[in-house]
Design a protein around this motif. Structure first.
Motif, PDB file in Angstrom:
ATOM      1  N   ARG A 186     -36.494   8.392 -12.392  1.00  0.00           N
ATOM      2  CA  ARG A 186     -35.671   8.756 -13.554  1.00  0.00           C
ATOM      3  C   ARG A 186     -36.005  10.146 -14.096  1.00  0.00           C
ATOM      4  O   ARG A 186     -35.118  10.923 -14.411  1.00  0.00           O
ATOM      5  CB  ARG A 186     -35.829   7.705 -14.653  1.00  0.00           C
ATOM      6  N   THR A 187     -37.289  10.477 -14.189  1.00  0.00           N
ATOM      7  CA  THR A 187     -37.668  11.767 -14.748  1.00  0.00           C
ATOM      8  C   THR A 187     -37.161  12.926 -13.892  1.00  0.00           C
ATOM      9  O   THR A 187     -36.772  13.968 -14.418  1.00  0.00           O
ATOM     10  CB  THR A 187     -39.188  11.869 -14.918  1.00  0.00           C
TER      11      THR A 187
ATOM     12  N   ILE B  30     -32.969  17.267 -13.160  1.00  0.00           N
ATOM     13  CA  ILE B  30     -31.834  17.833 -12.421  1.00  0.00           C
ATOM     14  C   ILE B  30     -30.634  17.984 -13.353  1.00  0.00           C
ATOM     15  O   ILE B  30     -29.970  19.029 -13.387  1.00  0.00           O
ATOM     16  CB  ILE B  30     -31.493  16.961 -11.200  1.00  0.00           C
ATOM     17  N   ILE B  31     -30.345  16.952 -14.142  1.00  0.00           N
ATOM     18  CA  ILE B  31     -29.207  16.993 -15.061  1.00  0.00           C
ATOM     19  C   ILE B  31     -29.444  18.045 -16.148  1.00  0.00           C
ATOM     20  O   ILE B  31     -28.544  18.816 -16.493  1.00  0.00           O
ATOM     21  CB  ILE B  31     -28.949  15.600 -15.670  1.00  0.00           C
ATOM     22  N   ALA B  32     -30.666  18.103 -16.674  1.00  0.00           N
ATOM     23  CA  ALA B  32     -30.975  19.078 -17.720  1.00  0.00           C
ATOM     24  C   ALA B  32     -30.859  20.504 -17.193  1.00  0.00           C
ATOM     25  O   ALA B  32     -30.342  21.385 -17.881  1.00  0.00           O
ATOM     26  CB  ALA B  32     -32.378  18.835 -18.271  1.00  0.00           C
TER      27      ALA B  32
ATOM     28  N   ILE C 296     -33.014  13.532 -25.820  1.00  0.00           N
ATOM     29  CA  ILE C 296     -31.556  13.510 -25.593  1.00  0.00           C
ATOM     30  C   ILE C 296     -31.202  12.562 -24.454  1.00  0.00           C
ATOM     31  O   ILE C 296     -30.218  11.833 -24.514  1.00  0.00           O
ATOM     32  CB  ILE C 296     -31.032  14.934 -25.278  1.00  0.00           C
ATOM     33  N   PHE C 297     -32.010  12.577 -23.394  1.00  0.00           N
ATOM     34  CA  PHE C 297     -31.732  11.768 -22.198  1.00  0.00           C
ATOM     35  C   PHE C 297     -32.516  10.456 -22.181  1.00  0.00           C
ATOM     36  O   PHE C 297     -32.687   9.852 -21.135  1.00  0.00           O
ATOM     37  CB  PHE C 297     -32.035  12.561 -20.939  1.00  0.00           C
TER      38      PHE C 297
ATOM     39  N   LEU D  76     -29.040   5.873 -15.970  1.00  0.00           N
ATOM     40  CA  LEU D  76     -29.051   6.504 -14.661  1.00  0.00           C
ATOM     41  C   LEU D  76     -29.299   5.460 -13.585  1.00  0.00           C
ATOM     42  O   LEU D  76     -30.058   4.522 -13.782  1.00  0.00           O
ATOM     43  CB  LEU D  76     -30.151   7.567 -14.584  1.00  0.00           C
ATOM     44  N   GLY D  77     -28.667   5.648 -12.455  1.00  0.00           N
ATOM     45  CA  GLY D  77     -28.898   4.806 -11.290  1.00  0.00           C
ATOM     46  C   GLY D  77     -28.855   5.680 -10.055  1.00  0.00           C
ATOM     47  O   GLY D  77     -28.288   6.775 -10.071  1.00  0.00           O
TER      48      GLY D  77
END
Length: 172
Positions: free
Chosen positions: A33-34, A39-41, A54-55, A62-63
């Motif tokens: 997850r981290t 990656i998203i950040a 925020i996340f 997330l999956g």
């Protein structure tokens, strides 16, 4: 139904260091997850260490799914022996260290690929989800490379799609 999106991320090699030691060479087979949050950040243009709240899982679900069969192997890498704060040229030589790398079973012909599922969390505040969703469809110009864990495991993001998920409750 919950509105979300998916994206695929692929690369030749991956290394997702296991958390229980700073010097471990072992790797998870799928990104934790981290790593996905990072990656998203990065895609959203958020600074390092600024996105954890925020996340949070209350705000962002997330999956991940493996799209290609994986293979793990140990590879020896040469690390510089750095003694002291000013020796960044490795004047003391090299030190070989084993490192577990993840690849597709048909490496190097095929890349390892993952599908990432992103949806808003269970709280009423979907701010983190909106940041991540907009960033994937309208990414800011960035000089940062996307990686599958370690910096030398370069990756590419592709097949970004909006989707709808069935509502999932905690613990199911």
């Amino acid at each position: 139904m919950i509105d979300g999106f998916t994206f695929d991320i692929s690369g030749a090699l991956a290394h997702f260091r296991k958390f229980y030691g700073t010097n471990t060479a072992m790797s998870y087979g799928v990104p934790p997850r981290t790593t996905l949050m990072g990656i998203i950040a990065a895609r959203a243009g958020l600074k390092k260490e600024s996105y954890h709240e925020i996340f949070h899982s209350d705000h962002l679900r997330l999956g991940v799914a493996l799209l290609t069969p994986l293979r793990k192997r140990f590879q020896r890498v040469n690390n510089l022996k750095i003694k002291g704060g000013s020796d960044f040229r490795g004047r003391k030589g090299r030190q070989q260290t084993p490192l577990e790398l993840v690849s597709a079973t048909s490496f190097p012909e095929e890349d390892i690929s993952y599908r990432v599922y992103v949806a808003p969390g269970m709280s009423g505040d979907h701010h983190g989800f909106m940041i991540s969703r907009e960033s994937f469809f309208n990414p800011p110009p960035s000089s940062y490379a996307t990686c599958l864990g370690a910096a030398f495991c370069l990756a590419r993001i592709h097949d970004i799609k909006t989707t709808q998920f069935d509502e999932v409750t905690a613990g199911s």
